[in-house]
Design an enzyme around this catalytic site. Structure first.
Site, PDB file in Angstrom:
ATOM      1  N   HIS A  75      -1.182  -1.268  -4.234  1.00 14.63           N
ATOM      2  CA  HIS A  75      -2.457  -0.978  -3.574  1.00 14.63           C
ATOM      3  C   HIS A  75      -2.585   0.533  -3.339  1.00 14.63           C
ATOM      4  O   HIS A  75      -1.718   1.151  -2.708  1.00 14.63           O
ATOM      5  CB  HIS A  75      -2.499  -1.736  -2.248  1.00 14.63           C
ATOM      6  CG  HIS A  75      -3.817  -1.719  -1.551  1.00 14.63           C
ATOM      7  ND1 HIS A  75      -4.869  -2.535  -1.923  1.00 14.63           N
ATOM      8  CD2 HIS A  75      -4.257  -0.995  -0.492  1.00 14.63           C
ATOM      9  CE1 HIS A  75      -5.902  -2.315  -1.117  1.00 14.63           C
ATOM     10  NE2 HIS A  75      -5.569  -1.374  -0.232  1.00 14.63           N
ATOM     11  N   MET A 132      -9.275   7.663   0.289  1.00 13.92           N
ATOM     12  CA  MET A 132     -10.130   7.990   1.447  1.00 13.92           C
ATOM     13  C   MET A 132     -10.678   9.400   1.309  1.00 13.92           C
ATOM     14  O   MET A 132      -9.946  10.318   0.900  1.00 13.92           O
ATOM     15  CB  MET A 132      -9.315   7.900   2.737  1.00 13.92           C
ATOM     16  CG  MET A 132      -8.597   6.573   2.912  1.00 13.92           C
ATOM     17  SD  MET A 132      -7.811   6.464   4.530  1.00 13.92           S
ATOM     18  CE  MET A 132      -6.841   4.968   4.334  1.00 13.92           C
ATOM     19  N   ASP A 165      -4.877   3.405  -1.715  1.00 15.33           N
ATOM     20  CA  ASP A 165      -5.924   3.626  -0.717  1.00 15.33           C
ATOM     21  C   ASP A 165      -6.534   5.012  -0.868  1.00 15.33           C
ATOM     22  O   ASP A 165      -5.895   6.023  -0.562  1.00 15.33           O
ATOM     23  CB  ASP A 165      -5.329   3.480   0.691  1.00 15.33           C
ATOM     24  CG  ASP A 165      -5.121   2.026   1.078  1.00 15.33           C
ATOM     25  OD1 ASP A 165      -6.071   1.239   0.908  1.00 15.33           O
ATOM     26  OD2 ASP A 165      -4.017   1.686   1.534  1.00 15.33           O
ATOM     27  N   MET A 195     -11.203  -6.514   5.257  1.00 15.69           N
ATOM     28  CA  MET A 195     -10.487  -5.566   6.129  1.00 15.69           C
ATOM     29  C   MET A 195     -10.193  -6.245   7.462  1.00 15.69           C
ATOM     30  O   MET A 195     -11.103  -6.744   8.121  1.00 15.69           O
ATOM     31  CB  MET A 195     -11.328  -4.312   6.376  1.00 15.69           C
ATOM     32  CG  MET A 195     -11.496  -3.385   5.183  1.00 15.69           C
ATOM     33  SD  MET A 195      -9.980  -2.916   4.339  1.00 15.69           S
ATOM     34  CE  MET A 195      -9.046  -2.153   5.678  1.00 15.69           C
ATOM     35  N   MET A 245     -12.329   3.860  -0.321  1.00 14.28           N
ATOM     36  CA  MET A 245     -12.971   4.028   0.984  1.00 14.28           C
ATOM     37  C   MET A 245     -13.679   5.378   0.964  1.00 14.28           C
ATOM     38  O   MET A 245     -13.263   6.342   1.624  1.00 14.28           O
ATOM     39  CB  MET A 245     -11.906   3.958   2.093  1.00 14.28           C
ATOM     40  CG  MET A 245     -11.391   2.540   2.315  1.00 14.28           C
ATOM     41  SD  MET A 245      -9.806   2.507   3.171  1.00 14.28           S
ATOM     42  CE  MET A 245      -8.705   2.769   1.789  1.00 14.28           C
ATOM     43  N   GLY A 272      -2.968   3.614   8.019  1.00  9.30           N
ATOM     44  CA  GLY A 272      -1.955   2.577   7.985  1.00  9.30           C
ATOM     45  C   GLY A 272      -1.383   2.362   9.375  1.00  9.30           C
ATOM     46  O   GLY A 272      -1.623   3.163  10.292  1.00  9.30           O
ATOM     47  N   SER A 301       0.841  -1.198   0.000  1.00  7.61           N
ATOM     48  CA  SER A 301       0.000   0.000   0.000  1.00  7.61           C
ATOM     49  C   SER A 301       0.874   1.245   0.000  1.00  7.61           C
ATOM     50  O   SER A 301       1.670   1.461   0.931  1.00  7.61           O
ATOM     51  CB  SER A 301      -0.898   0.025   1.240  1.00  7.61           C
ATOM     52  OG  SER A 301      -1.431   1.332   1.374  1.00  7.61           O
ATOM     53  N   HIS A 312      -8.459   0.777  -3.923  1.00  9.52           N
ATOM     54  CA  HIS A 312      -9.363   0.496  -2.798  1.00  9.52           C
ATOM     55  C   HIS A 312     -10.091   1.784  -2.441  1.00  9.52           C
ATOM     56  O   HIS A 312      -9.496   2.691  -1.857  1.00  9.52           O
ATOM     57  CB  HIS A 312      -8.514  -0.031  -1.633  1.00  9.52           C
ATOM     58  CG  HIS A 312      -9.278  -0.315  -0.383  1.00  9.52           C
ATOM     59  ND1 HIS A 312      -8.657  -0.559   0.832  1.00  9.52           N
ATOM     60  CD2 HIS A 312     -10.613  -0.409  -0.132  1.00  9.52           C
ATOM     61  CE1 HIS A 312      -9.572  -0.785   1.753  1.00  9.52           C
ATOM     62  NE2 HIS A 312     -10.768  -0.689   1.196  1.00  9.52           N
TER      63      HIS A 312
HETATM   64  C1  DX5 Z   1      -6.375   1.003   5.794  1.00  6.68           C
HETATM   65  C2  DX5 Z   1      -5.910   0.790   4.370  1.00  6.68           C
HETATM   66  C3  DX5 Z   1      -4.763  -0.143   4.280  1.00  6.68           C
HETATM   67  C4  DX5 Z   1      -3.512   0.336   4.954  1.00  6.68           C
HETATM   68  C5  DX5 Z   1      -2.719  -0.849   5.377  1.00  6.68           C
HETATM   69  O1  DX5 Z   1      -7.509   1.759   5.799  1.00  6.68           O
HETATM   70  O2  DX5 Z   1      -6.963   0.243   3.574  1.00  6.68           O
HETATM   71  O3  DX5 Z   1      -4.501  -0.535   2.934  1.00  6.68           O
HETATM   72  O4  DX5 Z   1      -2.723   1.146   4.139  1.00  6.68           O
HETATM   73  O5  DX5 Z   1      -1.651  -0.402   6.122  1.00  6.68           O
HETATM   74  P1  DX5 Z   1      -0.842  -1.372   7.095  1.00  6.68           P
HETATM   75  O6  DX5 Z   1      -0.346  -2.537   6.242  1.00  6.68           O
HETATM   76  O7  DX5 Z   1       0.251  -0.505   7.593  1.00  6.68           O
HETATM   77  O8  DX5 Z   1      -1.784  -1.850   8.151  1.00  6.68           O
HETATM   78 ZN    ZN Z   2      -6.481  -0.660   1.525  1.00  7.02          ZN
END
Ligand code: DX5
Ligand code: ZN
Length: 217
Positions: A32, A36, A34, A138, A69, A145, A7, A67
């Site tokens: 990946h 948001m 992310d 999830m 969100m 993260g 990610s 992804h």
């Molecule tokens: C959380 C994200 C994840 C995140 C994972 O909302 O969807 O993809 O970046 O980070 P780590 O691997 O550090 O938990």
């Molecule tokens: Zn993610």
């Protein structure tokens, strides 16, 4: 071997191209992304512009794994596809008409994924699973993260994997949140095919060793 999807949330955004190339050169299968919106989750990250830059950096060497969100994700599917997303995942909790959202993603030409928050039961997928390329489970509450795995979610991975295998589907299970070298076996043993790891890869002292260990988990 598990597939690994680092990610970029934990990457150095000041050197995003080099960060993406670095993890691809070290064996990352997917990248990946992310997204948001500050509404579906209490954080704001990036949009189609950065995704386009990431897609350009991957140059076809890794699948661009987006992804979303965000609330009302169907408003943005085409924008992310145009930016170069190979796969687009929406949250079941964000879609009143989940089946329609999946059809829209597929019509855009992208692979279609649905993500479930930790509290969401797998049964919400019963009538759409056959349409999906990916289920994204999830294993933390989405938004940030570097959080710790919620162990209680692991049996959900097993249940979804049983259903996929029972129906003879090729749908992949991806897990996201708290995946590290030292716990990756738990996700793979539960049935995950793809491991997202943000801090576990980008903050590792030896990123190549981390990616290799995740693949062997
Ligand atoms: C959380 C994200 C994840 C995140 C994972 O909302 O969807 O993809 O970046 O980070 P780590 O691997 O550090 O938990
Ligand atoms: Zn993610």
């Amino acid at each position: 071997m598990a597939l690994v999807s680092p990610s970029i949330l934990s990457a150095d955004f000041g050197h995003l191209h080099d960060e993406v190339r670095n993890v691809i050169d070290l064996g990352a299968d997917w990248i990946h992304v992310d997204v948001m919106d500050g509404r579906f989750v209490p954080n704001i990250t990036l949009g189609p512009g950065i995704t386009a830059a990431v897609a350009k950096s991957t140059n076809g060497d890794a699948l661009v794994d987006v992804h979303l969100m965000v609330v009302q994700p169907t408003n943005y599917v085409q924008a992310f596809r145009d930016a170069g997303a190979d796969q687009i995942t929406v949250h079941a909790e964000a879609c009143t008409h989940l089946h329609r959202a999946i059809q829209q993603i597929k019509a855009s030409g992208a692979k279609a994924g649905v993500s479930l928050n930790p509290h969401t039961p797998p049964e919400v997928l019963d009538y759409v699973l056959d349409e999906l390329d990916l289920v994204l489970v999830m294993t933390v509450n989405p938004g940030f993260g570097g959080q710790s795995l919620i162990e209680g979610v692991l049996p959900k991975i097993e249940r979804i994997r049983k259903t996929i295998d029972g129906r003879g589907l090729s749908t992949l299970i991806e897990v996201d949140g708290g995946v590290k070298v030292n716990n990756a076996h738990k996700f793979v043993n539960a049935g995950a095919h793809v491991l997202v790891s943000g801090s576990g890869v980008f903050k590792a002292e030896d990123r190549g060793a981390a990616i290799a260990a995740l693949k062997r988990a």
